[in-house]
Design a protein around this motif. Structure first.
Motif, PDB file in Angstrom:
ATOM      1  N   PRO A   1       0.812  -1.210   0.000  1.00  0.00           N
ATOM      2  CA  PRO A   1       0.000   0.000   0.000  1.00  0.00           C
ATOM      3  C   PRO A   1       0.851   1.268   0.000  1.00  0.00           C
ATOM      4  CG  PRO A   1       0.083  -0.923   2.204  1.00  0.00           C
ATOM      5  CD  PRO A   1       0.818  -1.882   1.315  1.00  0.00           C
ATOM      6  N   VAL A   2       0.475   2.208  -0.861  1.00  0.00           N
ATOM      7  CA  VAL A   2       1.234   3.450  -0.993  1.00  0.00           C
ATOM      8  C   VAL A   2       0.269   4.626  -1.081  1.00  0.00           C
ATOM      9  CG1 VAL A   2       1.413   3.119  -3.499  1.00  0.00           C
ATOM     10  CG2 VAL A   2       2.999   4.669  -2.365  1.00  0.00           C
ATOM     11  N   ALA A   3       0.618   5.699  -0.383  1.00  0.00           N
ATOM     12  CA  ALA A   3      -0.231   6.887  -0.324  1.00  0.00           C
ATOM     13  C   ALA A   3       0.380   8.015  -1.148  1.00  0.00           C
ATOM     14  CB  ALA A   3      -0.397   7.348   1.123  1.00  0.00           C
ATOM     15  N   LEU A   4      -0.484   8.788  -1.769  1.00  0.00           N
ATOM     16  CA  LEU A   4      -0.073  10.003  -2.472  1.00  0.00           C
ATOM     17  C   LEU A   4      -0.256  11.183  -1.529  1.00  0.00           C
ATOM     18  CD1 LEU A   4       0.625  11.748  -4.996  1.00  0.00           C
ATOM     19  CD2 LEU A   4      -1.828  11.689  -5.562  1.00  0.00           C
ATOM     20  N   GLN A   5       0.836  11.915  -1.275  1.00  0.00           N
ATOM     21  CA  GLN A   5       0.690  13.113  -0.450  1.00  0.00           C
ATOM     22  C   GLN A   5       0.553  14.343  -1.343  1.00  0.00           C
ATOM     23  OE1 GLN A   5       3.720  15.278   1.986  1.00  0.00           O
ATOM     24  NE2 GLN A   5       2.417  14.671   3.712  1.00  0.00           N
ATOM     25  N   LEU A   6      -0.505  15.101  -1.102  1.00  0.00           N
ATOM     26  CA  LEU A   6      -0.784  16.312  -1.862  1.00  0.00           C
ATOM     27  C   LEU A   6      -0.514  17.550  -1.030  1.00  0.00           C
ATOM     28  CD1 LEU A   6      -4.195  15.375  -3.556  1.00  0.00           C
ATOM     29  CD2 LEU A   6      -1.921  15.394  -4.615  1.00  0.00           C
ATOM     30  N   GLY A   7      -0.113  18.614  -1.729  1.00  0.00           N
ATOM     31  CA  GLY A   7      -0.024  19.936  -1.130  1.00  0.00           C
ATOM     32  C   GLY A   7      -0.999  20.849  -1.842  1.00  0.00           C
ATOM     33  N   GLY A   8      -1.499  21.830  -1.130  1.00  0.00           N
ATOM     34  CA  GLY A   8      -2.421  22.781  -1.735  1.00  0.00           C
ATOM     35  C   GLY A   8      -3.396  23.308  -0.714  1.00  0.00           C
ATOM     36  N   SER A   9      -4.164  24.316  -1.113  1.00  0.00           N
ATOM     37  CA  SER A   9      -5.137  24.905  -0.193  1.00  0.00           C
ATOM     38  C   SER A   9      -6.425  25.304  -0.897  1.00  0.00           C
ATOM     39  CB  SER A   9      -4.530  26.133   0.496  1.00  0.00           C
ATOM     40  OG  SER A   9      -4.127  27.103  -0.460  1.00  0.00           O
ATOM     41  N   GLU A  10      -6.602  24.850  -2.138  1.00  0.00           N
ATOM     42  CA  GLU A  10      -7.834  25.140  -2.866  1.00  0.00           C
ATOM     43  C   GLU A  10      -8.655  23.862  -2.951  1.00  0.00           C
ATOM     44  OE1 GLU A  10      -7.380  27.710  -6.420  1.00  0.00           O
ATOM     45  OE2 GLU A  10      -5.236  27.641  -5.953  1.00  0.00           O
ATOM     46  N   PRO A  11      -9.766  23.792  -2.240  1.00  0.00           N
ATOM     47  CA  PRO A  11     -10.522  22.541  -2.154  1.00  0.00           C
ATOM     48  C   PRO A  11     -10.873  21.925  -3.506  1.00  0.00           C
ATOM     49  CG  PRO A  11     -11.314  24.071  -0.503  1.00  0.00           C
ATOM     50  CD  PRO A  11     -10.323  24.832  -1.343  1.00  0.00           C
ATOM     51  N   ALA A  12     -11.284  22.738  -4.462  1.00  0.00           N
ATOM     52  CA  ALA A  12     -11.686  22.187  -5.761  1.00  0.00           C
ATOM     53  C   ALA A  12     -10.503  21.550  -6.480  1.00  0.00           C
ATOM     54  CB  ALA A  12     -12.318  23.273  -6.624  1.00  0.00           C
ATOM     55  N   LEU A  13      -9.337  22.200  -6.413  1.00  0.00           N
ATOM     56  CA  LEU A  13      -8.153  21.645  -7.074  1.00  0.00           C
ATOM     57  C   LEU A  13      -7.667  20.391  -6.344  1.00  0.00           C
ATOM     58  CD1 LEU A  13      -6.084  24.851  -7.966  1.00  0.00           C
ATOM     59  CD2 LEU A  13      -7.658  23.542  -9.413  1.00  0.00           C
ATOM     60  N   LEU A  14      -7.693  20.421  -5.037  1.00  0.00           N
ATOM     61  CA  LEU A  14      -7.295  19.236  -4.276  1.00  0.00           C
ATOM     62  C   LEU A  14      -8.221  18.062  -4.575  1.00  0.00           C
ATOM     63  CD1 LEU A  14      -6.403  20.953  -0.903  1.00  0.00           C
ATOM     64  CD2 LEU A  14      -4.838  19.533  -2.255  1.00  0.00           C
TER      65      LEU A  14
ATOM     66  N   ILE B   1      -5.010   9.132   0.026  1.00  0.00           N
ATOM     67  CA  ILE B   1      -4.645  10.491  -0.354  1.00  0.00           C
ATOM     68  C   ILE B   1      -4.407  11.252   0.935  1.00  0.00           C
ATOM     69  CG2 ILE B   1      -5.257  12.560  -1.624  1.00  0.00           C
ATOM     70  CD1 ILE B   1      -5.034  10.065  -3.400  1.00  0.00           C
ATOM     71  N   ASN B   2      -3.212  11.782   1.089  1.00  0.00           N
ATOM     72  CA  ASN B   2      -2.829  12.457   2.327  1.00  0.00           C
ATOM     73  C   ASN B   2      -2.572  13.935   2.046  1.00  0.00           C
ATOM     74  OD1 ASN B   2      -0.207  13.325   4.138  1.00  0.00           O
ATOM     75  ND2 ASN B   2      -1.650  12.061   5.288  1.00  0.00           N
ATOM     76  N   LEU B   3      -3.154  14.791   2.859  1.00  0.00           N
ATOM     77  CA  LEU B   3      -2.982  16.234   2.708  1.00  0.00           C
ATOM     78  C   LEU B   3      -1.888  16.725   3.642  1.00  0.00           C
ATOM     79  CD1 LEU B   3      -3.917  18.956   1.507  1.00  0.00           C
ATOM     80  CD2 LEU B   3      -5.581  19.090   3.379  1.00  0.00           C
ATOM     81  N   ASN B   4      -0.928  17.444   3.084  1.00  0.00           N
ATOM     82  CA  ASN B   4       0.187  17.971   3.863  1.00  0.00           C
ATOM     83  C   ASN B   4      -0.224  19.260   4.564  1.00  0.00           C
ATOM     84  OD1 ASN B   4       2.542  19.660   4.505  1.00  0.00           O
ATOM     85  ND2 ASN B   4       3.742  18.107   3.459  1.00  0.00           N
TER      86      ASN B   4
END
Length: 329
Positions: free
Chosen positions: A58-71, A86-89
């Motif tokens: 199992p592998v998770a994708l960590q995302l960065g950002g602060s715009e809900p629609a884009l995330l 999906i992990n939010l930084n």
């Protein structure tokens, strides 16, 4: 999902080659990508940014950002490409990240984090293969020293659907400290992560930060659901193997035996035009603290960049180690 053992997302380090190697060492660990900004996922080179070998799960994708629609869009893309989480930084303190209004500065905007988690969760829930949306955070930023403030942040985000939090048990200083100093200078307060688990037992809590030994990692399991290792796992990757065996069963294998299991992957990569150095840079710590470890690193470092470097270089590096010496005895 079993979150007892995981390897932290680390910029410039936890690429797909690194994760394949870590998977060999620790079959049960949860692995994380480097942080990728949502805009890059949507508009960038996904083949490079979201590269993943099937063995990594199992592998998770960590995302960065602060715009809900884009995330949300980026989360859907990640889930569709096979990532298991999906992990939010909400923990990176670098100036570049702050300038983009994401990372640790979002600890001060719990409502925005909650909106982002809700949007991501709703988007991936509509997929044929929904995956969990999780958050990696700090205890707070700068001079935030009130546990109730931290708990209120968690509660706000949990109410939006997040059921798992990876807690880097330090504050993040947004001014005056480099990212490296932010990993070392602010004091560790594991007790906050422990208290979070006691106060909110329905949440999965994974502790991160400063975990360097098998005993330290094991001690955390008495208080939280899991331990996430960062630089210790990278600089001393055999520790991952020891933890996996200790916690999940099996027998410890030699470093040389584990590394030789990587040969088919390395030779496939070479056949596809990947230079050996892109894989071997992640192997340098395998003999950390062992007889011949320095010579092992030296052989790989000096030879992997040369034209035509292949698996024979790895065998040459193994030949100077204690494992090789014991095998010949």
């Amino acid at each position: 999902m079993d979150v007892r053992l995981s390897v932290a997302p680390m910029m410039d380090w936890t690429d797909s080659h690194c994760r394949v190697f870590h998977r060999l060492l620790a079959p049960h660990a949860r692995l994380y990508t480097e942080m990728v900004h949502a805009n890059a996922v949507i508009h960038g080179d996904r083949g490079r940014l979201l590269a993943m070998d099937p063995v990594e799960h199992p592998v998770a994708l960590q995302l960065g950002g602060s715009e809900p629609a884009l995330l949300a869009r980026a989360a859907v893309i990640g889930a569709q490409r096979g990532f298991d989480e999906i992990n939010l930084n909400v923990g990176c303190p670098s100036d570049r990240v702050q300038a983009g209004r994401f990372g640790a500065c979002l600890m001060r905007e719990p409502g925005l984090v909650a909106d982002s988690v809700a949007a991501m969760g709703e988007a991936v829930a509509a997929l044929p293969r929904p995956v969990p949306v999780t958050v990696k955070c700090r205890l707070g930023v700068d001079d935030d020293h009130e546990f109730d403030r931290f708990l209120a942040f968690i509660d706000t985000v949990a109410a939006a659907g997040c059921r798992m939090f990876v807690v880097h048990a330090r504050n993040a200083w947004l001014q005056g400290l480099s990212p490296k100093q932010n990993r070392e200078v602010p004091p560790l307060r594991y007790d906050w992560a422990y208290a979070l688990k006691r106060e909110r037992p329905g949440l999965a809590v994974v502790v991160n930060g400063g975990i360097a030994t098998l005993d330290e990692a094991t001690a955390h399991l008495a208080h939280v659901d899991g331990a996430m290792l960062g630089r210790a796992a990278y600089h001393d990757p055999y520790l991952l193997h020891c933890l996996d065996v200790e916690w999940f069963g099996g027998e410890r294998r030699s470093r040389a035996s584990l590394l030789r299991d990587l040969r088919p992957y390395v030779e496939r990569q070479l056949a596809e035009g990947v230079f050996l150095k892109h894989v071997t840079r992640h192997l340098l710590g395998l003999f950390h603290g062992q007889y011949g470890g320095r010579a092992f690193r030296q052989v790989l470092s000096e030879g992997a960049h040369r034209p035509g470097a292949d698996w024979s270089l790895v065998e040459a590096a193994l030949a100077v180690t204690g494992d090789a010496a014991r095998a010949a005895a």
